[in-house]
Scaffold this active site. Structure first.
Site, PDB file in Angstrom:
ATOM      1  N   GLU A 284       0.820  -1.222   0.000  1.00  0.00           N
ATOM      2  CA  GLU A 284       0.000   0.000   0.000  1.00  0.00           C
ATOM      3  C   GLU A 284       0.848   1.263   0.000  1.00  0.00           C
ATOM      4  O   GLU A 284       0.394   2.315  -0.442  1.00  0.00           O
ATOM      5  CB  GLU A 284      -0.909   0.022   1.241  1.00  0.00           C
ATOM      6  CG  GLU A 284      -2.302  -0.512   0.963  1.00  0.00           C
ATOM      7  CD  GLU A 284      -3.282  -0.280   2.098  1.00  0.00           C
ATOM      8  OE1 GLU A 284      -4.408  -0.751   1.963  1.00  0.00           O
ATOM      9  OE2 GLU A 284      -2.944   0.350   3.112  1.00  0.00           O
ATOM     10  N   HIS A 305       9.726 -26.472  -1.504  1.00  0.00           N
ATOM     11  CA  HIS A 305       9.193 -27.639  -2.207  1.00  0.00           C
ATOM     12  C   HIS A 305       7.981 -27.268  -3.060  1.00  0.00           C
ATOM     13  O   HIS A 305       7.269 -28.138  -3.539  1.00  0.00           O
ATOM     14  CB  HIS A 305       8.842 -28.731  -1.194  1.00  0.00           C
ATOM     15  CG  HIS A 305      10.042 -29.179  -0.419  1.00  0.00           C
ATOM     16  ND1 HIS A 305      10.730 -30.330  -0.708  1.00  0.00           N
ATOM     17  CD2 HIS A 305      10.713 -28.579   0.601  1.00  0.00           C
ATOM     18  CE1 HIS A 305      11.756 -30.440   0.123  1.00  0.00           C
ATOM     19  NE2 HIS A 305      11.768 -29.383   0.908  1.00  0.00           N
ATOM     20  N   LYS A 418     -14.218  -0.132  -3.573  1.00  0.00           N
ATOM     21  CA  LYS A 418     -15.263   0.257  -2.617  1.00  0.00           C
ATOM     22  C   LYS A 418     -16.402   0.968  -3.337  1.00  0.00           C
ATOM     23  O   LYS A 418     -17.574   0.682  -3.108  1.00  0.00           O
ATOM     24  CB  LYS A 418     -14.689   1.188  -1.543  1.00  0.00           C
ATOM     25  CG  LYS A 418     -13.827   0.494  -0.523  1.00  0.00           C
ATOM     26  CD  LYS A 418     -13.537   1.457   0.622  1.00  0.00           C
ATOM     27  CE  LYS A 418     -12.403   0.947   1.480  1.00  0.00           C
ATOM     28  NZ  LYS A 418     -11.910   1.944   2.409  1.00  0.00           N
TER      29      LYS A 418
END
Ligand code: PA5
Length: 441
Positions: A284, A305, A418
Site C-alpha cells: 500500500e 518444495h 469500494k
C-alpha cells in the site's frame, strides 16, 4: 539487535548504490523526522514508540485484564491496517496455534476481514455459548466488512447479556472525533480507544489498534514498545551506517536494476502472518503511480518444495529478503542404530544446525540462480525483538517510498473497489454508477 547482510547483492547492483543515494536518503529521513514530505500528516508513527499516550496505554492494559477476566473469547473486528498488525504479532509471539494452547488468556478470533458467509458461520459456532467480548477497530468507522460483522456480534452480545451487559464487553478503537463508529460508541457508552489522526492504518500496530488485542493475548506490550523505541533511537541517527538507509538504498537499487518483486522469506511458521502485515505495509505504501516493488512472501523450508522451483529458475524478476531468528530452545536429532534412512550423519546434531545449513545452501543456490539476497538476522523471538522489527520495517518503508518519489502514506487505489461495491449494493447516491456497472458486467 538486528544485523543486515547485503554481501549477496554484489554484482547485481552498482557498488556505489548506497553512496549515490546518500543525499536522497538524508532528505527522506529529514522529511520523516519533521513531517514535511508527501503525506507528512500521517507520519505520527515515527516518534510513536516514545510519544505515545501513556494514559491510554495504561487503560489498554486495564481493559486487557478485564477482558481476560470476563471472557473466554475475544472477537477482534477489523480489516487491513485495523487487523493485520494484531494478528501478525499474536501469531509471531504466541503461535498460529494460540487458540489451541492450554492458557489463561482468552481465545482470539478475527472477524470483519472479509465477507465470507462460511467463515462467519464457523466463527459463531466456534464461540458457542462461551463468554465473549468484542473489539471493533475501524479508523474511518465506515468500512463495510467490519461494520457488517460488528452489527452481527453486537446483536449477539445484546441478546446474550442485554444492552447494559453488552456495553461492558464492547471496546471501540476508532477516530477520536469522527465517523459512524465514534458516534455509536459515544451514544452506547462503549470504552473507546483512539487511532491517532497522524497514524495511517498500516502503521498503526503500535497504537491501541494492535496493542489491545496483543495485550489480551498476554504479550508484554511494554517490552514491545521498548523494542520499537530502541529501533527508533538507532535509526534516527542518519548516515551510511544506518541499517534502514542501507536496506532502503539496496531495495531501490534492485528495483532500478529490474527486480520488481521482493520476496520475504522466513524459516519460522509463526512468521506467516507477520509477512501478511509486511505485504500490506509495503504494497500500500509503494504500489502507486505505476511504480513499486511487488511484496510477496514464502515460508521456508516448506515453500522450497513448491515456490522453490520458480525462485530458482522462473522469471528473473525478484530478490529475496530472508528474516532469520535465533532459536529459543534446542532439539537434538536422535540416533537410529539401524540407520534405515541413512541420516545418522546428523545424529546428535541440533535441528537448528540443519536449518542453518538449509538456509545457507538456499541463499547460495538462489544467488547463483540470479536472485539477490538480503539477510536480516535477529535474536530469538521476543516482544522487544518483534517491536524492533516492526519499527525497522516501517522506517525502511517510509524511506523507500520517498526514494521512489511516491506518497508512502496514502492509498487512493483502495477506493476503486469500494465505490463499485457500494454502487452494486445499491447504496443511496450511487444510482447512476450502478446502471453503468451493471451494463458492463
Ligand atoms: O492501511 C489502511 O489505511 C487500510 O488498510 C485500512 O486500515 C483499512 O481499509 C481499514 O480501514 P478502517 O480502519 O477505516 O476501517
Amino acid at each position: 539487535m538486528l544485523t543486515l547482510n547485503l554481501s549477496k547483492l554484489n554484482g547485481f547492483i552498482p557498488e556505489d548504490y548506497l553512496v549515490s543515494r546518500q543525499e536522497k536518503l538524508a532528505q527522506a529521513a529529514q522529511m520523516l523526522a519533521d513531517h514535511s514530505g508527501p503525506g507528512g500528516d500521517f507520519t505520527g508513527w515515527v516518534r510513536l514508540p516514545q510519544d505515545y499516550d501513556k494514559e491510554e496505554f495504561s487503560r489498554i492494559q486495564r481493559a486487557a485484564a478485564k477482558i481476560q477476566k470476563q471472557s473466554k473469547v475475544l472477537v477482534v473486528i477489523g480489516i487491513g491496517g485495523s487487523y493485520l498488525g494484531a494478528r501478525a504479532v499474536i501469531e509471531l509471539l504466541c503461535s498460529p496455534h494460540y487458540n489451541l494452547k492450554q492458557k489463561e488468556t482468552p481465545d482470539i478470533f478475527f472477524a470483519g476481514n472479509g465477507l465470507s458467509t462460511d467463515a462467519l458461520l464457523e466463527l459463531i459456532q466456534l464461540i458457542g455459548d462461551r463468554d465473549f467480548s468484542v473489539n471493533i477497530i475501524s479508523k474511518s468507522g465506515t468500512t463495510t466488512e467490519p461494520a457488517v460483522a460488528f452489527r452481527i456480534f453486537k446483536a449477539m452480545l445484546e441478546e446474550k447479556y442485554g444492552k447494559e451487559g453488552a456495553k461492558e464487553r464492547i471496546y471501540a478503537t476508532t477516530d477520536k472525533a469522527r465517523g459512524a463508529l465514534k458516534g455509536l460508541a459515544d451514544t452506547e457508552g462503549y470504552e473507546e480507544f483512539v487511532v491517532p489522526d497522524d497514524v495511517g492504518g498500516r502503521y498503526s500496530v503500535l497504537t491501541a489498534v494492535g496493542l489491545l488485542p496483543i495485550a489480551v493475548a498476554g504479550v508484554d506490550i511494554t517490552q514491545l514498545m521498548g523494542g520499537a523505541c530502541q529501533a527508533m533511537e538507532e535509526l534516527a541517527v542518519g548516515g551510511l551506517d544506518n541499517l534502514a538507509w542501507q536496506y532502503a538504498a539496496a531495495r531501490h537499487a534492485l528495483y532500478q536494476a529490474g527486480k520488481k518483486v521482493e520476496l520475504l522469506a522466513c524459516y519460522e511458521p509463526n512468521f506467516r502472518f507477520f509477512a501478511e502485515w509486511w505485504k500490506q505495509l509495503y504494497g500500500e505504501s509503494e504500489g502507486k503511480e505505476g511504480k513499486g516493488l511487488f511484496p510477496a512472501s514464502v515460508e521456508f523450508t516448506a515453500d522450497l518444495h513448491s515456490m522453490g522451483q520458480y525462485i530458482q529458475q522462473g522469471e528473473r524478476l525478484m530478490f529475496e529478503t530472508v528474516v532469520k531468528f535465533a532459536p529459543k530452545g534446542e532439539f537434538t536429532i536422535p540416533d537410529d542404530p539401524a540407520n534405515v534412512d541413512g541420516l545418522n550423519f546428523l545424529s546428535g546434531k541440533p535441528l537448528a544446525f540443519v536449518a542453518e545449513q538449509a538456509m545457507r545452501g538456499t541463499i547460495l543456490a538462489h544467488v547463483d540462480g540470479g536472485v539477490p539476497n538480503v539477510l536480516v538476522e535477529l535474536p530469538a523471538i521476543s516482544a522487544s525483538v518483534v517491536g524492533y522489527l516492526i519499527y525497522f520495517f516501517e522506517y525502511v518503508c517510509g524511506l523507500s517510498g520517498y526514494l521512489l518519489e511516491v506518497n508512502p502514506f496514502d492509498q487512493p487505489g483502495v477506493e476503486a473497489y469500494k465505490k463499485n461495491m457500494f454502487a452494486l449494493l445499491g447504496k443511496p447516491g450511487y444510482e447512476d454508477m450502478r446502471a453503468e456497472l451493471e451494463a458492463k458486467l
